[in-house]
Structure formats: structure tokens, C-alpha cells
Design an enzyme around this catalytic site. Structure first.
Site, PDB file in Angstrom:
ATOM      1  CG  HIS A 204      63.332  44.436  71.738  1.00 36.83           C
ATOM      2  ND1 HIS A 204      62.472  44.217  72.790  1.00 36.83           N
ATOM      3  CD2 HIS A 204      63.745  45.740  71.869  1.00 36.83           C
ATOM      4  CE1 HIS A 204      62.376  45.316  73.527  1.00 36.83           C
ATOM      5  NE2 HIS A 204      63.138  46.267  72.984  1.00 36.83           N
TER       6      HIS A 204
ATOM      7  CG  ASP B  28      65.757  49.467  72.052  1.00 32.36           C
ATOM      8  OD1 ASP B  28      66.211  50.434  72.690  1.00 32.36           O
ATOM      9  OD2 ASP B  28      65.100  48.544  72.578  1.00 32.36           O
TER      10      ASP B  28
ATOM     11  CD  GLN C 226      64.106  38.010  83.368  1.00 33.36           C
ATOM     12  OE1 GLN C 226      63.026  38.579  83.233  1.00 33.36           O
ATOM     13  NE2 GLN C 226      65.202  38.420  82.752  1.00 33.36           N
TER      14      GLN C 226
ATOM     15  CG  HIS D 137      68.576  45.936  73.108  1.00 28.88           C
ATOM     16  ND1 HIS D 137      69.300  45.617  74.232  1.00 28.88           N
ATOM     17  CD2 HIS D 137      67.463  46.600  73.552  1.00 28.88           C
ATOM     18  CE1 HIS D 137      68.670  46.068  75.304  1.00 28.88           C
ATOM     19  NE2 HIS D 137      67.558  46.668  74.935  1.00 28.88           N
TER      20      HIS D 137
END
Ligand SMILES: [Zn+2]
Length: 492
Positions: free
Chosen positions: A223, A260, A420, A219
């Protein structure tokens, strides 16, 4: 007035220099004043401290607390109680040691040594970069023309899905977010349409970029730049592009860039269980997303980027930004997905309607936020490793402070392939299937789904290999143990 003279006449210098110093007179030529080295060092130090004033901005300690949009309390900036350098009250993880003292299993956690360690941890994480004496880096490009030429060349292909944001970030000396946004505002004609001041726009974007935590593996500002680039690609999808107004485009890009901002690198459950002030402020509901939104509003107001627009319009922009950023809360995934499915099943989406356009902007931002599995393998794999590294760091913190380790945060149990595969199957794939239905299976949508399926197959392979290896390892261990038992003549 020249900068140095203005500085010399400031009250700051008068206050600090004291009575034993020569009397100050702005008219005195600096060149004629011969200074000893210690004096020069002192002036340089004071110059740094007065950086905010010299840049023509209001020093942070003079800023009023930001009134929050809507009824809720604000958290963007607080007045310093000491009257010295104020801290931007951000989101650094904060552990309330009262919580740890109260835990039944804490045992000796309340000892002086533990509390001291906790406080130093708290001090480290809670302190802002300014308080820790780190001067924010200027956002100047210090790279040579070759690098900037390559970055410029990359920008000419910013609408391509295989755009490598990591390379772009290196070529722009870590300024991918600012550079990308300036370019996109220009190419979408937003600067001209909204009569934006380039200096204010740049100031706003630098603030946003600087407020991301570069120490977060995932983050961080790269990103944000990646999400913005994806958003730009989605805004070009004909089904959407034919209806979007300049305001929709600006909202989409700003929300993507700031969605974010000031992320602490830990998730909402962590903030709740450590009694972080943000969890308290937002009553445990969309804590991070609310903070990202309120911080964005604070920076928009501080930069005065939209100050020339009518008040009703800026209020509307602030509210819409909130609604877009709040939609990125992953806990609301099903709510948005079922609404999208219902619209597509009933074929009742009408993008002439501002409400429906806003809903599709929310969906586009949600897709952009979780599009990592849809990128080419090399980029997708890098993002996967980064996000898991951030989870594991949270797990390490939880272990260190004897808190329950959150799901996906246990490096010993939660492997990258398993995380994932779960994320792709339950979160990404259902959303991108519906997005493809909305766009009418465009080339981009098919390309994204094809990458997603290929990447998932690779993770499955890796997952299988890892399990086989660990089974072999376990069997080896058991066989050795059996051999040992037989040698010792004991029962198996
Ligand atoms: Zn995000």
C-alpha cells in the site's frame, strides 16, 4: 579486522563462553582451530545474535529513547529494561484486560481462563518479530535476472496510471517500496541535490519497509509503495511540477512511503477502546498518524540519512513530514476539502508561496492515499477486497473480546459493495472532483474520475445482485415455512 575475528574478540563471546572454554586470542587463526559440531552451532547462534553489531549498527538496546519533535513525548524506540534484546515499541493491538474486567456486561470475562487467553493474545500481538525469534529477511533480491529485468522495465513506466504495484512487488521479491523509492530518488535528482549517501538511504528505506506489517491485508508496504507511485504521478502534474523544489519532492515521496508505517491493522477507535498505549500517548487525537510520523522521524535519525544537513533544515523536514502525514487522518477530510474548495473558488492559490505549496502537497498525499477507487477495475477491486478483509478482521477481534463491533467491520452486515459505494460517494469523489479542478482537468485527472465512475457502477451492480439474491433466499425461506405451516394445518 576480519568479521569473525572481531566477533571472537567481542565481550559477548567472552561473557557467554565461560571459563571452561579455551582462552580467546584474536590472533589465533580460525582455520587452525578444529571445532566440534556443537561449538560451531553455538558460534552460529551467537553470530545471529550479534548481527546488529556485525553490520556496524548500534545494537537496539543501546539506543537512547528518541526525543520527539515538538513538545510531545516520543514513542519511536525505548531502552530495554532487561538489557537483553530490546523490542521496538510498536503498534501491535493490545487489549487492556482491566478494561474488560470493568465492563458491566463482561460477566465471566474476568475468570482465570479468559484472562489467560487474553494474555496469550496480548503476548502474541505485542511481541515484536525479533522477540518472537524471527530474523528479519535480508532485502537482497534473490530472483533471477529475468525477474529483475521485468521489474526494471516496469520502472521505466513508473509514471503511468495503470502501473501494477502487485506485479512489481512480486518481481522485486517483496521489495517494491525500497526499489521504487531508490529509483524515484535517483530520477528526481534528489541523491545528487542533497548529497545523500546511498548506503544510508537504502538503510532508511529498508527500515521503513520492514516496519510495515506484512500480515495486514491492506496497511502493508505494498500500500505504501502504491501511494508513493500515485504521489509520483501527481508531482508530475504541470500545475504543481512547475513550482516544486527538490525539498518539496523529497518530502512528498518520503511522506508517501512512510505515511502508514507500523500500522497495526486496526483503526483509532479500536485503539482507544482497548486502551492501547499509543492512544494514551497521543491523547486520542490522530493516534495512528502521530505514531507513523514519530516512527518515521526515529528511523530518519537512526539511519543518519540527513545528518550531514544543517540542523535547522532537518528540523524543518521533520516538522513538514509530520504535517503531511497528519493530513492523511480521514477525520480531517472535510477541513482539507473545504479549504481546497475555498482556494479554488477564490482563485487565490499561489504556488510560489511555500505555505500554499505545502498545502497542495498535503492534498496530493491525501489523494494518493485514497486513490484505489480511481485505479483500473482489476487493481481497484483487489484493494477493495483487502481493505474490507482488514475491517472484518478487526470486527472478528471485537466480537471475540465482546466489544462493540465498529462501523464497516461486521462481515454479516457490511458487504464489500456497500462499503465501497459509500466510500466513493462521500470521501473519494468529492476530493477527486476538486483535485481535477486544481489540475485543470488534465488527462490523468479525467482518467482517474472515469475509472472512479466506472468502478462505482460495477459495485452498484454487484450490490444490486447481492440484494436480489438475499431477497430471493429470504422469500424461499418464507415460502418453505408457509408450506410447512399449511402441511401441519396451522395458521399462516
Ligand atoms: Zn494509507
Amino acid at each position: 579486522m576480519p568479521v569473525l575475528d572481531r566477533f571472537l574478540s567481542s565481550a559477548e563471546l567472552g561473557r557467554r563462553w565461560g571459563a571452561e572454554e579455551p582462552p580467546l586470542c584474536p590472533a589465533v587463526s580460525l582455520a587452525a582451530w578444529s571445532w566440534e559440531l556443537p561449538e560451531i552451532v553455538r558460534v552460529v547462534r551467537l553470530l545471529w545474535k550479534s548481527k546488529g553489531a556485525l553490520q556496524g549498527t548500534r545494537p537496539r538496546e543501546q539506543l537512547e529513547p528518541e526525543p520527539a519533535p515538538g513538545d510531545g513525548p516520543g514513542d519511536a524506540r525505548l531502552r530495554s529494561p532487561t538489557g537483553v534484546l530490546s523490542e521496538r515499541r510498536g503498534s501491535y493491538p493490545f487489549i487492556d484486560f482491566r478494561l474488560l474486567n470493568n465492563t458491566t456486561h463482561s460477566g465471566e470475562i474476568g475468570t482465570k481462563r479468559k484472562v489467560k487467553r487474553l494474555l496469550s493474545f496480548q503476548r502474541y500481538f505485542h511481541a515484536s518479530r525479533l522477540l518472537r525469534g524471527i530474523i528479519p529477511q535480508a532485502s537482497l533480491h534473490l530472483l533471477d535476472e529475468d525477474y529483475l529485468g521485468q521489474a526494471r522495465h516496469m520502472l521505466s513506466k513508473v509514471g503511468m496510471w495503470n502501473f501494477d504495484i502487485f506485479l512489481f512487488d512480486r518481481l522485486t521479491n517483496g521489495n517494491s517500496l525500497v526499489t521504487l523509492l531508490c529509483h524515484l530518488f535517483n530520477t528526481h535528482g534528489l541523491i545528487h541535490h542533497f548529497q545523500l549517501d546511498m548506503v544510508k538511504l537504502h538503510r532508511f528505506l529498508v527500515m521503513v519497509q520492514e516496519d510495515y506489517h506484512s500480515q495486514n491485508p491492506y496497511h502493508n508496504a505494498v500500500h505504501a509503495a502504491d501511494v508513493t507511485q500515485a504521489m509520483h504521478c501527481y508531482l508530475k502534474e504541470p500545475k504543481l511540477a512547475n513550482f516544486l523544489t527538490p525539498l518539496d519532492i523529497m518530502l512528498g515521496l518520503v511522506a508517501a512511503a512512510a505515511h502508514d508505517v507500523d500500522h497495526p491493522g486496526v483503526n483509532q477507535p479500536f485503539l482507544i477502546k482497548t486502551k492501547h498505549h499509543l492512544a494514551n500517548l497521543y491523547q486520542n487525537v490522530s493516534v495512528l498518524e502521530n505514531h507513523h510520523w514519530r516512527s518515521t522521524v526515529g528511523m530518519l535519525r537512526e539511519s543518519r540519512l540527513l545528518a550531514h544537513l544543517p540542523k535547522e533544515m532537518t528540523q524543518d523536514i521533520e516538522q513538514q513530514l509530520g504535517s503531511l502525514i497528519l493530513a492523511t487522518d480521514i477525520n480531517r477530510q472535510n477541513e482539507f476539502l473545504s479549504r481546497l474548495k475555498a482556494h479554488l473558488d477564490n482563485q487565490n492559490l499561489s504556488l510560489e508561496d511555500a505555505g500554499h505549496r505545502h498545502f497542495m502537497l498535503q492534498i496530493a498525499l491525501k489523494c494518493a492515499d485514497i486513490c484505489n477507487p480511481c485505479r483500473i477495475w482489476d487493481l481497484s477491486k483487489l484493494w477493495s477486497e483487502r481493505v474490507c478483509e482488514e475491517f472484518y478482521r478487526q470486527g472478528d477481534l471485537e466480537r471475540k473480546f465482546e466489544l462493540e463491533i465498529s462501523p464497516l467491520c461486521n462481515q454479516q452486515k457490511d458487504t464489500i459493495p456497500s462499503i465501497q459505494i459509500g466510500f466513493m460517494t462521500y470521501i473519494a469523489e468529492p476530493l477527486f472532483d476538486e483535485w481535477a479542478r486544481f489540475t485543470g482537468d488534465t488527462r490523468l485527472s479525467e482518467n482517474m474520475l472515469s475509472h472512479l465512475r466506472k468502478n462505482k457502477a460495477i459495485w452498484r451492480d454487484l450490490h444490486h445482485k447481492q440484494r436480489t439474491q438475499s431477497n430471493d433466499h429470504l422469500n424461499e425461506g418464507t415460502e418453505k415455512k408457509d408450506d410447512q405451516t399449511l402441511k401441519e394445518g396451522g395458521a399462516p
